[in-house]
Design a protein around this motif. Structure first.
Motif, PDB file in Angstrom:
ATOM      1  N   GLY A 148      29.887  13.889  11.510  1.00  0.00           N
ATOM      2  CA  GLY A 148      30.961  12.915  11.644  1.00  0.00           C
ATOM      3  C   GLY A 148      32.122  13.336  12.502  1.00  0.00           C
ATOM      4  N   ASN A 149      32.231  14.641  12.815  1.00  0.00           N
ATOM      5  CA  ASN A 149      33.333  15.074  13.674  1.00  0.00           C
ATOM      6  C   ASN A 149      33.007  14.928  15.154  1.00  0.00           C
ATOM      7  N   ILE A 150      31.820  14.384  15.470  1.00  0.00           N
ATOM      8  CA  ILE A 150      31.467  14.122  16.866  1.00  0.00           C
ATOM      9  C   ILE A 150      31.776  12.652  17.155  1.00  0.00           C
ATOM     10  N   SER A 183      29.632  19.608  12.741  1.00  0.00           N
ATOM     11  CA  SER A 183      29.145  20.523  13.776  1.00  0.00           C
ATOM     12  C   SER A 183      30.303  21.353  14.320  1.00  0.00           C
ATOM     13  N   ASP A 184      30.052  22.634  14.489  1.00  0.00           N
ATOM     14  CA  ASP A 184      31.046  23.530  15.081  1.00  0.00           C
ATOM     15  C   ASP A 184      31.371  23.038  16.490  1.00  0.00           C
ATOM     16  N   PRO A 185      32.648  22.860  16.841  1.00  0.00           N
ATOM     17  CA  PRO A 185      33.001  22.411  18.195  1.00  0.00           C
ATOM     18  C   PRO A 185      32.455  23.322  19.292  1.00  0.00           C
ATOM     19  N   ALA A 204      36.385  21.143  13.098  1.00  0.00           N
ATOM     20  CA  ALA A 204      35.450  21.096  11.973  1.00  0.00           C
ATOM     21  C   ALA A 204      36.168  21.199  10.635  1.00  0.00           C
ATOM     22  N   ILE A 205      37.157  22.068  10.533  1.00  0.00           N
ATOM     23  CA  ILE A 205      37.847  22.296   9.262  1.00  0.00           C
ATOM     24  C   ILE A 205      38.623  21.049   8.841  1.00  0.00           C
ATOM     25  N   ALA A 225      27.905  19.674   1.890  1.00  0.00           N
ATOM     26  CA  ALA A 225      28.197  19.648   3.323  1.00  0.00           C
ATOM     27  C   ALA A 225      27.069  20.327   4.089  1.00  0.00           C
ATOM     28  N   LEU A 226      26.580  19.669   5.127  1.00  0.00           N
ATOM     29  CA  LEU A 226      25.632  20.262   6.066  1.00  0.00           C
ATOM     30  C   LEU A 226      26.418  20.720   7.289  1.00  0.00           C
ATOM     31  N   SER A 227      26.166  21.921   7.754  1.00  0.00           N
ATOM     32  CA  SER A 227      26.902  22.386   8.929  1.00  0.00           C
ATOM     33  C   SER A 227      26.004  23.194   9.841  1.00  0.00           C
TER      34      SER A 227
END
Length: 626
Positions: A148-150, A183-185, A204-205, A225-227
């Motif tokens: 969701g952070n994309i 996802s890690d930026p 991400a945080i 959480a999936l990461s």
């Protein structure tokens, strides 16, 4: 005196009565707690977790790959009889082997659907076919891709949904589980830029804190959480509201807990790589009468050996067989034409630069824009005949599913690498001349094919002084200047070149065979130009006249040795581990301690015993005085 004795008896009677009453009052919370306990409900939730499969979907004993058909049966066995279950993946699944790249990941998507995956997060290699294709693969797999952070340029989420919510009902109560992905930026820089063009990878945080809070506000009792991230424990330790983190990217076996900013505990898990491990996680979620939920975790890691205790799912095996049959047609697809034979003979690529070495390194340069490219001889497994080139020809050249990465090295470090390579070459030439198979050194596959530079060398000079000149675009390499170097990921970690292994990756690109296909698709003129280059020039200190190449037309040992020095399949590194286990071999953690009231009850009974002891002592004193 009698009056005094009467008063003492009254005091003792009072104290005894007070102690009994106080003890009964102290016992009442125990009765209330037992009553509440009888109203609690425990939900048995089973989680099946994988990460970093990289399209290793077929069972492989040599590389300890479990295979998707056996994975399916492991999942079915583990989740049978559970109140609820989820099958989740933490990214890098659609790309990495010819079985996937031949059909742009569709084969893996079909197998995911057959296994029953519920959700996944996007890994950096999942973008390798482009952002639109990734969304298509999610649809084929019938799986929710959660990252969701994309975001799109307008701020909306790129993927169709940010979270998966699952409700489990038991004994008239409902447990609500929320799953989101992040996802890690840094992953944006680990794929070809065009694959993620127009997308923003947000912090991400900040996103994880926001989404966890939103799921809790929506009534979720448990948040997962999936990461796909670097340093998963560091991420988990900065986010409140997540009970369980299922991570990928670092290729480790991890089972640990971290303390979050508000003092809560979060469980963090990662399950190896290349499907050499499956993570099976028991979530025992106990809901009390007030609706509060206490979660206990227990993880079992099933490795390749343990997986052999499970049968294969015949229905998934059938799908896998059909996929392989379909791929046979794809292998015959024509991708180009070569005007010359491209030399990948086992001995030739270990004793000198060949025209196929030129083409492969030029393909890496074309795709990455790097200054210099290297390919280890062991990464080249076949020649390409003049004429029509098929997809299958390319797979024969580069069968491992390795991908290309870029790193920065100084000119001095690059020259040191070349010196090491020349030492390996010298030993290989001696072995070739001897005609003895056993004479070939174990590191013969680490000899380098080079691209982007012209190297003059004199093999007669002492070790460390054989490289006479290294030029890039006609200019000598600057010892202190950093240059971008493209290599396959296997070579990137080679013990033969420690400076390369220690350098940080600055970019990740597609599979080696994909980059080679793109190069061949340019046409025969580009192939001819690359094949004719002289990248390694043998000369002497006294003369700048090049010496004829050392590669013989007819090698003195068989062209196809009976037993190749390098294994036919890539040998994975041993997974790093960071595991804390209990005596039974599982890994346990608890989200919080339930409030039972036992401590208060115990205190009450202690006070009662003390009071009773005091009364007894007074009675004994009075008796002694009589």
């Amino acid at each position: 005196m009698k009056q005094l004795q009467k008063q003492r008896k009254k005091i003792m009677t009072f104290l005894l009565t007070f102690g009994i009453v106080f003890g009964l009052l102290g016992a009442m919370p125990v009765h209330a707690q037992d009553e509440n306990a009888s109203e609690s409900t425990t939900f048995d939730v089973k989680i099946v977790h994988t990460n970093d499969i990289h399209a290793r979907v077929e069972e492989d004993d040599y590389n300890q790959v479990i295979g998707m058909d056996r994975l399916s049966k492991i999942a079915q066995t583990f989740t049978a009889g559970a109140d609820g279950s989820l099958m989740l993946d933490s990214g890098d699944i659609f790309h990495g082997q010819p079985i996937a790249t031949l059909v742009q990941g569709e084969s893996v998507a079909k197998l995911m659907k057959a296994c029953g995956y519920d959700a996944m997060t996007a890994g950096n290699h999942d973008w390798s076919y482009g952002k639109d294709r990734l969304k298509e693969l999610g649809g084929i797999a019938n799986v929710k891709i959660l990252s969701g952070n994309i975001k799109n340029a307008d701020g909306t989420s790129f993927f169709d949904t940010d979270a998966l919510v699952k409700e489990i009902t038991k004994n008239g109560k409902t447990l609500k589980i929320g799953v989101f992905g992040v996802s890690d930026p840094n992953m944006k820089d680990k794929t070809t830029p065009s694959n993620v063009e127009g997308l923003e990878f947000q912090d991400a945080i900040a996103y994880a804190n926001m989404e966890a809070a939103a799921l809790k506000a929506d009534g979720c009792n448990v948040v997962i959480a999936l990461s796909h991230t670097l340093n998963p424990k560091n991420l988990a330790a900065q986010v409140d509201g997540v009970d369980l983190w299922l991570c990928g990217h670092e290729h480790i076996e991890l089972s640990d807990t971290v303390t979050t900013p508000n003092g809560s505990k979060a469980y963090v898990s990662e399950s190896g790589y290349y499907l050499n491990t499956v993570g099976l996680i028991d979530l025992n979620c106990t809901m009390d009468a007030e609706g509060s939920v206490h979660v206990d975790y227990n993880k079992t890691s099933v490795d390749y050996e343990a997986a052999q205790n499970y049968p294969k799912d015949a229905s998934v095996t059938a799908i896998l067989d059909a996929i392989k049959a379909e791929n046979e047609t794809a292998l015959n697809r024509v991708i180009g034409t070569s005007p010359v034979e491209l030399d990948g003979v086992w001995e030739h690529i270990r004793i000198g630069q060949t025209n196929l070495g030129n083409v492969i390194t030029d393909a890496y340069l074309l795709a990455t824009g790097a200054d210099i490219a290297f390919e280890n001889a062991g990464g080249i497994r076949a020649s390409v005949a003049a004429g029509t080139i098929t997809y299958g020809d390319v797979i024969n050249v580069s069968p491992y599913g390795n991908y290309v990465v870029t790193k920065k090295l100084t000119g001095a470090q690059i020259k040191n690498m070349l010196e090491t390579s020349l030492t390996i070459q010298k030993n290989c030439i001696a072995a070739n001349d001897s005609g003895e198979w056993d004479a070939w050194p174990n590191d013969s596959g680490s000899y380098l094919q080079v691209g982007g530079i012209t190297v003059s060398f004199d093999p007669a000079q002492p070790e460390g002084s054989r490289v006479l000149s290294v030029k890039k675009d006609g200019q000598e390499l600057n010892n202190t200047k950093e240059y971008i170097v493209a290599v396959n990921n296997y070579l990137a970690g080679s013990d033969s070149y420690p400076a390369l292994a220690e350098a940080a990756e600055i970019g990740e690109y597609s599979c080696c065979e994909e980059l080679l296909i793109r190069f061949f698709e340019q046409g025969s003129d580009a192939i001819a130009t690359s094949a004719s280059k002289q990248n390694m020039i043998q000369t002497t200190k006294e003369s700048t006249e090049p010496v004829p190449p050392t590669t013989p037309e007819t090698p003195s040992v068989p062209v196809t040795p009976a037993v190749p020095e390098q294994p036919a399949k890539e040998q994975p590194k041993s997974p790093k581990t960071e595991v804390k286990k209990d005596d039974a071999g599982g890994t346990k953690a608890s989200a919080k301690n339930p409030k039972t009231g036992d401590d208060n009850t115990l205190l009450c009974w202690i006070l009662l015993l003390l009071l009773s002891g005091s009364v007894g002592s007074i009675c004994l004193v009075q008796k002694n005085k009589k």
